[in-house]
Design a protein around this motif. Structure first.
Motif, PDB file in Angstrom:
ATOM      1  N   ARG A 239      44.847  36.695  40.721  1.00  0.00           N
ATOM      2  CA  ARG A 239      43.782  36.375  41.512  1.00  0.00           C
ATOM      3  C   ARG A 239      42.781  37.278  42.292  1.00  0.00           C
ATOM      4  N   ILE A 240      43.510  38.533  42.255  1.00  0.00           N
ATOM      5  CA  ILE A 240      42.652  39.541  43.117  1.00  0.00           C
ATOM      6  C   ILE A 240      42.646  40.803  42.309  1.00  0.00           C
ATOM      7  N   PRO A 243      40.892  39.805  38.506  1.00  0.00           N
ATOM      8  CA  PRO A 243      39.396  39.527  38.311  1.00  0.00           C
ATOM      9  C   PRO A 243      38.445  40.654  38.773  1.00  0.00           C
ATOM     10  N   GLN A 244      39.159  41.581  39.504  1.00  0.00           N
ATOM     11  CA  GLN A 244      38.023  42.733  39.811  1.00  0.00           C
ATOM     12  C   GLN A 244      38.499  43.836  38.730  1.00  0.00           C
TER      13      GLN A 244
END
Lengths: 324, 290
Positions: A239-240, A243-244
């Motif tokens: 999730r962190i 996605p980046q």
């Protein structure tokens, strides 16, 4: 976009010295290459008479005409807006390419007759082999990338051996190894699964490095912030970090997908009826080689363009959080 | 100081003295490690949120922390200052296990930190941390930044998390930026969002790791203001900062660290007006002179 200065420079193609030098360059080029025997010579017949008899004068006249048209084109395009410039140049190059194909005197009725089969059988096979391989490759790649970044010696060893092996060997060899080698162990494997397996593993090995660099490109602070909030490793990753990392890896991934689409042609070597296989075989009996090869080439290109469009869409979507 | 005066009799040990009346002591006593330490520990354990005993840490052969003893009680505001490289950031990063210590004991909210612990998440969800470089999640809106913690860790439903997030964004006075992405905010606003993000988890203690060091002077004020109002509401805080004005106004205790040791600690009025150590005097004269 590159960094563009705030001071507008003069249009290069409107500078006399530039136009003159280009003119000279093109003139020289076509003086060296004798075009009197080609279609261009035929076009110039009203000026130079029989092209083959025209000699040096014919050559010069042709080179002069081409250089003049080229420079005129250059100067005119210089007046257009950016978008128009891009469009015009694309169109012109495309027309030249079509003229090149036209020189083959392709049999259009033959293409029209065989194209539906080429698409229904070949294109469909190519697409589904590529699509399945891309999915598998991505899964393999992400697992291998995490393994390579982990402190686990076993995982690191397996992953680095895998990437080294599959990047270090021609894809064709891998396809043969899997198709002909696995039956030796007792797994008789069909051509299509063998092709998909080889493609997934090979492309996955390259993608591993893409994912790895993507994950590494994310600032340590993101890990720290996420972990300090109590998120676990997997949650942080999914999730962190990923996605980046995605916006970073989209351009190389687009590359990879396009390359893989075309690499899927190698499975024709083990007799899968995909686009390249059919392009080589369909025209063979009637000596219409070029028709089918060019058709297949155009189809590959169109598919790549579709992928490029998808890529630019995805890039634009991700640009959101970067925008100021 | 929120520890009742009636406890005096029980709390005769070093650690009690350190957190309460350190400046009255000769310097040698400011590093406890006596037998009495363990005995009294049970008596006041309930209201200690962070307890560090003889903590040491090495990077390779380099010793970054040496025998650190520190107790943080509920509601206490502690400011740690010191020259760069003195180990102050490392110390507070040990409190939520972003860094590992090699010797000694750290107990946070009743959980002992060690390298085989399975429940480090338990500790971290009760310890908020604010970083020098904010470390907001750039791919999420401000609101989402504040919602994900409660949603993913506490299983809070989305609507409740949204309400919770807006409440804390209002607390740091930027509810109107909720739908923007972090890059669209100024540094000060980003840091306030980072504070709100931590607050959303309703932690027992907040750690601030040089929260204003990467901000423009103008933005420092707005962040300090937010931190001051937090302190006023009784939040337990440990701040690594060079903002001496903040320390003076807010801190219950100021710690001065140098080369991995706590050199001096005291109430702000004593610390600033009557520092005991030469190193502290030098540091203060340099930091206050400009």
């Amino acid at each position: 976009m590159l960094y563009s200065d705030t001071v507008e420079s003069e249009v290069l193609v409107h500078k006399p010295w530039f136009v003159v030098s280009i003119f000279a360059l093109v003139l020289l080029l076509f003086l060296v290459f004798n075009l009197t025997g080609t279609a261009v010579g035929e076009l110039m017949r009203p000026v130079i008479g029989d092209p083959l008899q025209s000699g040096l004068y014919g050559r010069f006249a042709i080179a002069f005409a081409i250089a003049a048209i080229f420079c005129l084109n250059l100067v005119l395009i210089g007046f257009a807006s950016l978008r128009l410039q891009i469009g015009i140049v694309w169109l012109e190059v495309l027309l030249l390419l079509l003229a090149f194909f036209a020189a083959f005197h392709l049999s259009l009725p033959f293409i029209r007759e065989k194209l539906p089969f080429l698409i229904a059988q070949g294109l469909v096979t190519t697409i589904y082999i590529s699509a399945i391989s891309i999915i598998f490759a991505s899964i393999v790649a992400i697992v291998a990338a995490v393994a390579k970044l982990s402190g686990n010696g076993f995982a690191y060893a397996i992953a680095s051996f895998y990437t080294s092996f599959f990047r270090g060997m021609p894809l064709l060899m891998q396809i043969y190894l899997i198709y002909l080698g696995l039956p030796q162990l007792g797994f008789v494997i069909d051509a299509v699964p063998a092709g998909v397996l080889a493609l997934s593993l090979c492309v996955g090995a390259y993608m591993t490095e893409i994912f790895r660099s993507g994950i590494l490109s994310i600032d340590r602070g993101q890990w720290e912030a996420s972990r300090s909030m109590g998120f676990g490793f997997s949650l942080t990753m999914r999730r962190i970090i990923l996605p980046q990392a995605l916006p970073v890896i989209v351009p190389p991934m687009g590359n990879m997908f396009i390359a893989m689409l075309k690499d899927s042609s190698l499975v024709s070597a083990i007799g899968v009826w995909e686009l390249t296989f059919l392009a080589r075989t369909v025209g063979q009996d009637s000596f219409h080689h070029m028709e089918m090869l060019i058709s297949a080439a155009v189809i590959y290109w169109l598919m790549s363009i579709c992928l490029e469009l998808v890529q630019s869409r995805v890039e634009r979507r991700f640009a959101r959080s970067k925008a100021r | 100081m929120n520890v009742g005066q009636g406890n005096e009799a029980k709390n005769v040990s070093m650690s009690r003295l350190i957190s309460e009346v350190p400046v009255d002591l000769p310097q040698a006593d400011s590093i406890p490690g006596r037998a009495s330490f363990r005995q009294e520990q049970a008596a006041v354990a309930e209201d200690k949120i962070i307890e560090a005993r003889k903590v040491s840490k090495w990077y390779g052969t380099f010793r970054v922390l040496t025998d650190i003893n520190l107790n943080v009680r509920k509601g206490e505001r502690i400011v740690i200052c010191g020259p760069s490289g003195s180990g102050k950031s490392t110390l507070i990063r040990c409190f939520n296990r972003l860094e590992a210590h090699q010797e000694g004991e750290i107990i946070v909210n009743g959980i002992r930190l060690h390298n085989k612990m399975r429940n480090v998440g338990e500790v971290r969800k009760n310890v908020g941390m604010v970083f020098q470089h904010f470390n907001l999640f750039p791919h999420m809106t401000v609101l989402m930044n504040c919602m994900v913690g409660p949603m993913w860790i506490k299983g809070m439903p989305e609507t409740a998390a949204r309400r919770n997030a807006l409440r804390f964004l209002e607390r740091v006075r930027i509810p109107e930026q909720a739908d923007k992405y972090p890059v669209q905010l100024s540094g000060g606003q980003q840091q306030r969002v980072a504070i709100a993000r931590s607050l959303c988890m309703e932690p027992a203690v907040m750690l601030f790791d040089e929260p204003t060091s990467s901000l423009d002077p103008e933005m420092v004020a707005e962040v300090l203001e937010t931190m001051t109002s937090l302190a006023r509401d009784g939040m337990t805080m440990v701040c690594v900062t060079h903002e001496m004005g903040f320390a003076r106004a807010v801190a219950d205790r100021v710690l001065f660290m140098d080369t991995g040791r706590i050199v001096e600690e005291g109430k702000p009025q004593d610390f600033f007006t009557n520092p005991q150590h030469d190193r502290t005097k030098l540091f203060l004269s340099q930091i206050l002179s400009h």
